[in-house]
Design a protein around this motif. Structure first.
Motif, PDB file in Angstrom:
ATOM      1  N   ARG A  46       0.994  -1.262  -0.004  1.00 14.73           N
ATOM      2  CA  ARG A  46      -0.443  -0.104   0.257  1.00 14.73           C
ATOM      3  C   ARG A  46       0.794   1.717  -0.054  1.00 14.73           C
ATOM      4  O   ARG A  46       0.275   2.187  -0.007  1.00 14.73           O
ATOM      5  N   SER A  91       1.519   6.450  -1.584  1.00 14.41           N
ATOM      6  CA  SER A  91       1.761   7.083  -0.923  1.00 14.41           C
ATOM      7  C   SER A  91       2.092   8.171  -1.749  1.00 14.41           C
ATOM      8  O   SER A  91       2.719   9.148  -0.613  1.00 14.41           O
ATOM      9  N   LEU A 101      -3.928   5.366   3.775  1.00 15.15           N
ATOM     10  CA  LEU A 101      -3.268   3.828   3.018  1.00 15.15           C
ATOM     11  C   LEU A 101      -3.456   3.004   2.317  1.00 15.15           C
ATOM     12  O   LEU A 101      -4.053   1.981   2.067  1.00 15.15           O
ATOM     13  N   ARG A 113       4.309   9.842   2.027  1.00 12.19           N
ATOM     14  CA  ARG A 113       5.637   9.414   2.175  1.00 12.19           C
ATOM     15  C   ARG A 113       6.469   9.930   2.487  1.00 12.19           C
ATOM     16  O   ARG A 113       7.884   9.597   3.853  1.00 12.19           O
TER      17      ARG A 113
END
Length: 385
Positions: free
Chosen positions: A147, A151, A176, A225
């Motif tokens: 997943r 991100s 996410l 991220r």
């Protein structure tokens, strides 16, 4: 490093074994000879050629499947690897190793082959979403990704800000579709890389709860991220999705295994050991924090950016990563070991010499056998200059 039963561990260590992949979701199971080949991307703890703090990297698998009509795209799957046992037969004891829910997903042919799963044990490789699917004749080529693949879009908080780092991490994981596997409720003593308990400057034992900190605001255009990276580097760690589809953080620890030299090609090793002697964190254009030796001629100095870094956080993470040493390495593991996790430390011996190798990059290739590419990134003192 993933722990298996004794029988499976012995077979993994043997020089003669046959692997098979098992793909499962709510709609059913694909396993055995239907899966012809697969290879994983290099799961990594660093985005560059040097060791880093705070890297948050995705993993993906490319898999070739024969003679299936399944529509994969967009669906979530659990991926397992198991050792084929060609000597066993399906018995009541074999079936007892599975729940009714698991058995109900199998075809008659698959049930008849359950005895081929050595000791009934499947090694989880992760939970993935199918992001690509291409058919050609009777073959289907799919790409599964965790997943974190999703991100790299802007982070828009679904919680009030400012807020605690745990709440921000939970928020990103929810967006996410990930479970946050980092346990903030379990109070534990902190230890350095040698297992010694850590204390503050007044002699008090340090606990994990000291890692709570406030996230005041979200930088403009920051991605999910990048936010996860800030939260991880503030605690001296990197982030990844584990075997069960949970987002977790870690740093390198003690060696988990000594490599059998008969199962690997001769590795490429750095001439001398790398050692972290200092850290420099850019908090803003006006604020930079540092600890240890910042003269890069003396050893490896980790440099990173984190708008949430404080003096106390930096001191806490420095106590754990300061002095960490390793050899830059590239090796091909001919008899790959699926029990290895990213961030594990393995040991290579050559005569009287011993080399500790943190697994910063790990990728597998499956074709009935299993091999792995393992590397430990890191720049020498001369290269970082």
């Amino acid at each position: 490093m993933y722990k298996t039963g004794e029988l499976v561990a012995q077979r993994i260590e043997s020089y003669c074994r046959t692997w098979r992949l098992w793909i499962e979701n709510a709609e059913g199971v694909i396993s055995g000879d239907s899966i012809m080949s697969a290879d994983s991307s290099l799961q990594a703890t660093s985005l560059s050629d040097d060791i880093e703090l705070g890297a948050v990297c995705s993993q993906s698998w490319n898999i070739n499947i024969n003679d299936v009509d399944t529509k994969f795209l967009g669906k979530e799957y659990d991926l397992y690897l198991y050792l084929a046992d060609f000597t066993s037969e399906t018995t009541y004891s074999t079936l007892e190793a599975y729940t009714y829910a698991e058995l109900s997903k199998l075809t008659v042919e698959q049930v008849s082959k359950l005895g081929e799963v050595l000791d009934g044990e499947r090694i989880p490789l992760g939970r993935f979403t199918c992001v690509k699917s291409k058919k050609s004749g009777g073959n289907t080529e799919v790409t599964f990704a965790d997943r974190l693949y999703f991100s790299d879009k802007p982070y828009v908080p679904h919680i009030p800000m400012p807020n605690w780092n745990r709440s921000v991490e939970d928020d990103i994981c929810r967006q996410l579709g990930l479970q946050n596997g980092n346990d903030y409720t379990r109070v534990r003593l902190l230890r350095d890389k040698n297992g010694r308990r850590l204390r503050d400057n007044k002699g008090r034992l340090l606990y994990s709860k000291y890692f709570y900190f406030k996230v005041g605001s979200v930088p403009k255009d920051v991605t999910m991220r990048q936010m996860l990276s800030y939260l991880a580097s503030a605690q001296g760690q990197f982030g990844y999705v584990d075997r069960y589809g949970k987002y977790v953080r870690k740093w390198y620890g003690k060696p988990v295994k000594t490599l059998d030299p008969n199962t690997i090609d001769l590795p490429t090793l750095s001439e001398r050991q790398n050692a972290i002697v200092g850290i420099i964190c850019k908090v803003s254009d006006d604020v930079t924090l540092s600890l240890g030796v910042t003269d890069t001629t003396q050893g490896r100095v980790l440099e990173f950016e984190n708008p949430y870094m404080t003096e106390s956080l930096l001191q806490s993470l420095w106590r754990r990563i300061g002095g960490f040493s390793w050899y830059t390495t590239e090796l091909y593991h001919r008899l790959g070991d699926p029990r290895f996790d990213i961030g594990d430390v393995v040991t290579y011996t050559s005569g009287a010499d011993s080399y500790d190798i943190p697994i910063t990059n790990l990728g597998f290739t499956f074709d009935g056998g299993l091999s792995a590419d393992i590397s430990a990134v890191g720049l020498s003192v001369e290269e970082q200059l």
